[in-house]
Design an enzyme around this catalytic site. Structure first.
Site, short mmCIF file in Angstrom:
data_model
loop_
_atom_site.label_atom_id
_atom_site.label_comp_id
_atom_site.label_asym_id
_atom_site.label_seq_id
_atom_site.Cartn_x
_atom_site.Cartn_y
_atom_site.Cartn_z
N ARG A 62 3.86 -3.72 10.04
CA ARG A 62 2.71 -5.29 10.86
C ARG A 62 3.48 -6.22 11.08
NH1 ARG A 62 -2.77 -6.82 8.58
NH2 ARG A 62 -3.75 -7.75 10.84
N HIS A 66 3.47 -8.39 13.88
CA HIS A 66 2.96 -9.68 14.60
C HIS A 66 4.05 -10.92 14.21
CE1 HIS A 66 -1.14 -9.53 12.18
NE2 HIS A 66 -0.83 -8.43 12.98
N VAL A 70 4.86 -13.42 17.98
CA VAL A 70 4.52 -14.06 18.64
C VAL A 70 5.47 -15.10 18.32
CG1 VAL A 70 2.81 -16.44 16.79
CG2 VAL A 70 2.77 -14.55 16.52
N ASP A 74 11.67 -13.19 15.52
CA ASP A 74 12.40 -14.77 15.03
C ASP A 74 11.88 -15.26 13.20
OD1 ASP A 74 9.68 -15.60 15.18
OD2 ASP A 74 10.48 -17.54 15.93
N SER A 76 9.68 -15.98 12.24
CA SER A 76 8.27 -17.13 12.14
C SER A 76 7.07 -16.68 11.08
CB SER A 76 8.33 -17.91 13.61
OG SER A 76 7.39 -16.77 14.36
N GLU A 88 1.85 -19.16 10.53
CA GLU A 88 1.12 -18.01 11.27
C GLU A 88 0.75 -17.47 10.37
OE1 GLU A 88 4.32 -15.92 13.25
OE2 GLU A 88 5.97 -17.23 14.32
N ASN A 94 -4.00 -13.58 10.74
CA ASN A 94 -3.59 -12.57 9.98
C ASN A 94 -3.86 -11.86 9.29
OD1 ASN A 94 -4.45 -14.16 7.89
ND2 ASN A 94 -3.44 -15.30 7.38
N PRO A 162 -3.75 -10.56 19.61
CA PRO A 162 -4.62 -8.75 20.19
C PRO A 162 -5.57 -8.88 19.01
CG PRO A 162 -2.80 -7.03 20.09
CD PRO A 162 -2.21 -8.99 19.23
N HIS A 192 -0.69 3.22 13.46
CA HIS A 192 -2.35 2.61 12.78
C HIS A 192 -1.91 4.24 12.46
CE1 HIS A 192 -3.83 -1.00 15.10
NE2 HIS A 192 -3.10 -1.24 14.56
N THR A 193 -1.66 4.70 12.36
CA THR A 193 -1.46 6.06 11.37
C THR A 193 -1.18 5.80 10.13
OG1 THR A 193 -0.18 8.58 10.75
CG2 THR A 193 1.17 6.27 12.06
N SER A 247 -4.37 10.85 5.90
CA SER A 247 -3.06 10.70 5.99
C SER A 247 -2.33 9.52 6.02
CB SER A 247 -2.05 11.54 7.02
OG SER A 247 -2.46 11.05 8.10
C1 HEM Z 1 -3.40 -3.31 20.16
C2 HEM Z 1 -3.04 -4.09 19.66
C3 HEM Z 1 -3.52 -4.15 17.90
C4 HEM Z 1 -4.08 -4.66 17.34
C5 HEM Z 1 -5.81 -4.54 17.89
C6 HEM Z 1 -4.34 -4.37 16.24
C7 HEM Z 1 -5.38 -5.09 15.21
C8 HEM Z 1 -5.44 -4.45 13.69
C9 HEM Z 1 -5.80 -5.17 12.84
C10 HEM Z 1 -7.12 -5.70 12.83
C11 HEM Z 1 -5.29 -4.64 11.60
C12 HEM Z 1 -6.99 -4.79 9.56
C13 HEM Z 1 -6.41 -6.08 9.20
C14 HEM Z 1 -6.95 -5.93 8.43
O1 HEM Z 1 -8.00 -5.76 8.57
O2 HEM Z 1 -6.33 -5.93 7.02
C15 HEM Z 1 -4.37 -4.17 11.53
C16 HEM Z 1 -3.86 -3.21 10.97
C17 HEM Z 1 -2.09 -2.78 11.04
N1 HEM Z 1 -1.25 -2.20 12.27
FE1 HEM Z 1 -2.47 -2.85 13.97
N2 HEM Z 1 -2.80 -3.86 15.72
C18 HEM Z 1 -2.62 -3.38 17.01
C19 HEM Z 1 -1.58 -3.34 17.18
C20 HEM Z 1 -0.52 -2.78 15.57
C21 HEM Z 1 1.61 -2.82 15.93
C22 HEM Z 1 2.17 -2.65 17.28
C23 HEM Z 1 1.64 -1.58 15.22
C24 HEM Z 1 2.80 -1.92 15.01
C25 HEM Z 1 4.25 -1.46 15.80
C26 HEM Z 1 0.55 -2.39 14.39
C27 HEM Z 1 0.76 -2.14 13.14
C28 HEM Z 1 -0.13 -2.09 12.35
C29 HEM Z 1 -0.37 -1.64 10.64
C30 HEM Z 1 0.23 -0.98 9.57
C31 HEM Z 1 -1.47 -1.91 10.38
C32 HEM Z 1 -1.78 -1.59 8.54
C33 HEM Z 1 -1.89 -2.69 7.50
C34 HEM Z 1 -1.85 -2.07 6.50
O3 HEM Z 1 -1.64 -1.39 5.93
O4 HEM Z 1 -2.63 -3.75 5.54
N3 HEM Z 1 -0.93 -2.90 14.77
N4 HEM Z 1 -4.17 -4.02 13.07
C1 LIG Z 2 -4.54 -16.11 5.33
O1 LIG Z 2 -5.26 -17.35 6.20
C2 LIG Z 2 -6.29 -17.51 5.47
C3 LIG Z 2 -6.87 -18.44 6.01
O2 LIG Z 2 -7.23 -18.09 7.35
C4 LIG Z 2 -5.58 -17.80 4.10
O3 LIG Z 2 -7.10 -18.33 3.55
C5 LIG Z 2 -5.08 -16.79 3.18
O4 LIG Z 2 -4.09 -16.93 2.36
C6 LIG Z 2 -4.06 -16.48 4.54
N1 LIG Z 2 -2.92 -14.90 3.57
C7 LIG Z 2 -2.17 -15.23 3.36
C8 LIG Z 2 -1.37 -13.54 2.92
O5 LIG Z 2 -0.68 -15.57 4.20
#
Ligand code: HEM
Ligand SMILES: *[C@@H]1O[C@H](CO)[C@@H](O)[C@H](O)[C@H]1NC(C)=O
Ligand SMILES: *[C@@H]1O[C@H](CO)[C@@H](O)[C@H](O)[C@H]1NC(C)=O
Ligand SMILES: *[C@@H]1O[C@H](CO)[C@@H](O)[C@H](O)[C@H]1NC(C)=O
Length: 326
Positions: A62, A66, A70, A74, A76, A88, A94, A162, A192-193, A247
């Site tokens: 992820r 990100h 953005v 790079d 960032s 960021e 984030n 997004p 999201h697998t 999984s």
């Molecule tokens: C299609 C648009 C996408 C949206 C709206 C989206 C949104 C999100 C959100 C809201 C989370 C959960 C954050 C949290 O609550 O902790 C998440 C997690 C994640 N996203 Fe996405 N995502 C998108 C695309 C992607 C893409 C393109 C990738 C990678 C190629 C990705 C990889 C991941 C991964 C691996 C997690 C799990 C992170 C963790 O275990 O902490 N996502 N995503």
């Molecule tokens: C994500 O942003 C919040 C403020 O919106 C901040 O409190 C938090 O520490 C940030 N998380 C990381 C991993 O930098």
């Protein structure tokens, strides 16, 4: 006729380069003279990192996403905020990015072997690929030569990432602005697998969907019930849910089976059933008969994503530490 094509070709290439945010000048083996073991060094560290904490594969993947969305890939996303400039990683979307320490650890190994040579943007790209491989997903060759940017802006992250609430038109628009198409959207959503999400990323689907519905009607009602036992209210900030229950540490196609059964966790996941192209893809991969196809598609889309607006040549710098500019 022939000379006409010869004359027009450079023009067409120029036009293409000008209209697309994807300007790739990366090459495999970029460090073959300056740091020939770069991929082996990263792999070695990644094996240790994932062996100690298998749940870090998702966060590391992820981070690369990100980063690329953005300001291009790079690094960032890795910069700390500085006085007067919120980075960021401190922007709202984030939503608990993780894995920064692991990137710093791998970068330190590379600095020991090949000082001032390998960019943080390249380190993160290789780590994301290795995270997928170590989670039993596909391998793809990574072209290198990215340079590190010097700016990180919380406002840009909020605008360009997004949102979980995104629908197909909104997601398509954001992906298109990065040179990624509808197929990339449905394929990359398959990331999201892996991993987990915090309650605020989907709580409104359970408790406060719209003026007409408390619960999102596109969400399987039994599943909504189950999610409510984990995520207890819109104010629950801490609880985590697996996005691919059962999984979430394995890179496979079961995400698509959940989505096909209206059990995608976010509205963005659910929206893949609202468009003919993306729905067909979800249903095809959900059969479990086309895992290789998905692995190939995912590799292709990750290579595309890894090329978004990269800095090359004399642009940017090679950071010594990933969280701070030189
Ligand atoms: C299609 C648009 C996408 C949206 C709206 C989206 C949104 C999100 C959100 C809201 C989370 C959960 C954050 C949290 O609550 O902790 C998440 C997690 C994640 N996203 Fe996405 N995502 C998108 C695309 C992607 C893409 C393109 C990738 C990678 C190629 C990705 C990889 C991941 C991964 C691996 C997690 C799990 C992170 C963790 O275990 O902490 N996502 N995503
Ligand atoms: C994500 O942003 C919040 C403020 O919106 C901040 O409190 C938090 O520490 C940030 N998380 C990381 C991993 O930098
Ligand atoms: C960046 O922030 C993290 C977390 O606050 C901190 O551990 C790290 O030392 C900082 N990096 C630098 C170079 O100061
Ligand atoms: C429910 O949704 C509405 C409209 O989006 C919002 O204004 C309100 O603050 C939300 N309520 C809670 C408790 O989050």
């Amino acid at each position: 006729m022939k000379s006409c094509i010869v004359l027009l070709l450079p023009v067409a290439l120029l036009l293409l380069a000008g209209s697309s945010p994807v300007v790739a000048q990366l090459v495999e083996g970029y460090y073959s003279k300056t740091c020939p073991n770069v991929e082996a060094i990263v792999r070695d560290e990644m094996e240790k990192i994932i062996a100690a904490a298998p749940s870090l594969a998702g966060p590391l993947l992820r981070l690369h996403f990100h980063d690329c969305f953005v300001r291009g890939c790079d690094a960032s996303v890795l910069l700390n905020s500085t006085e007067g400039s919120l980075a960021e990683k401190d922007a709202k979307p984030n939503k608990s990015l993780r894995g920064f320490g692991s990137v710093e650890r791998v970068k330190a190994k590379l600095e020991a072997g090949c000082p001032n040579t390998v960019s943080c943007a390249d380190v993160l790209t290789i780590m994301a690929r290795d995270a997928v491989v170590l989670a039993k997903g596909p391998f793809w060759p990574v072209a290198l030569g990215r340079r590190d940017g010097t700016v990180s802006s919380a406002t840009e992250a909020a605008d360009q990432l997004p949102p979980a609430s995104g629908d197909i038109p909104q997601l398509t628009k954001i992906f298109a602005s990065k040179g990624l198409d509808l197929k990339d959207l449905v394929v990359l959503s398959g990331a999201h697998t892996l991993g987990t999400a915090h309650c605020p990323s989907y709580a409104d689907r359970l408790y406060n969907f719209s003026s007409s519905y408390t619960t999102d009607p596109t969400l399987d009602s039994e599943y909504a019930e189950k999610l409510r036992t984990r995520c207890k209210s819109v104010d629950d900030k801490a609880m985590l849910s697996e996005m691919d229950p059962g999984s979430y540490k394995t890179f496979d196609t079961s995400y698509y089976r959940h989505v096909a059964k209206r059990r995608g966790l976010f509205q963005s996941d659910a929206s893949l059933l609202t468009d003919d192209t993306t729905r067909d893809y979800v249903q095809r991969i959900a059969t479990g008969k086309f895992d290789d196809e998905f692995f190939g598609d995912f590799s292709e889309s990750m290579i595309k994503m890894g090329n978004v607006a990269v800095l090359t040549g004399a642009k940017g710098e090679i950071r010594k530490k990933c969280s701070i500019v030189n």
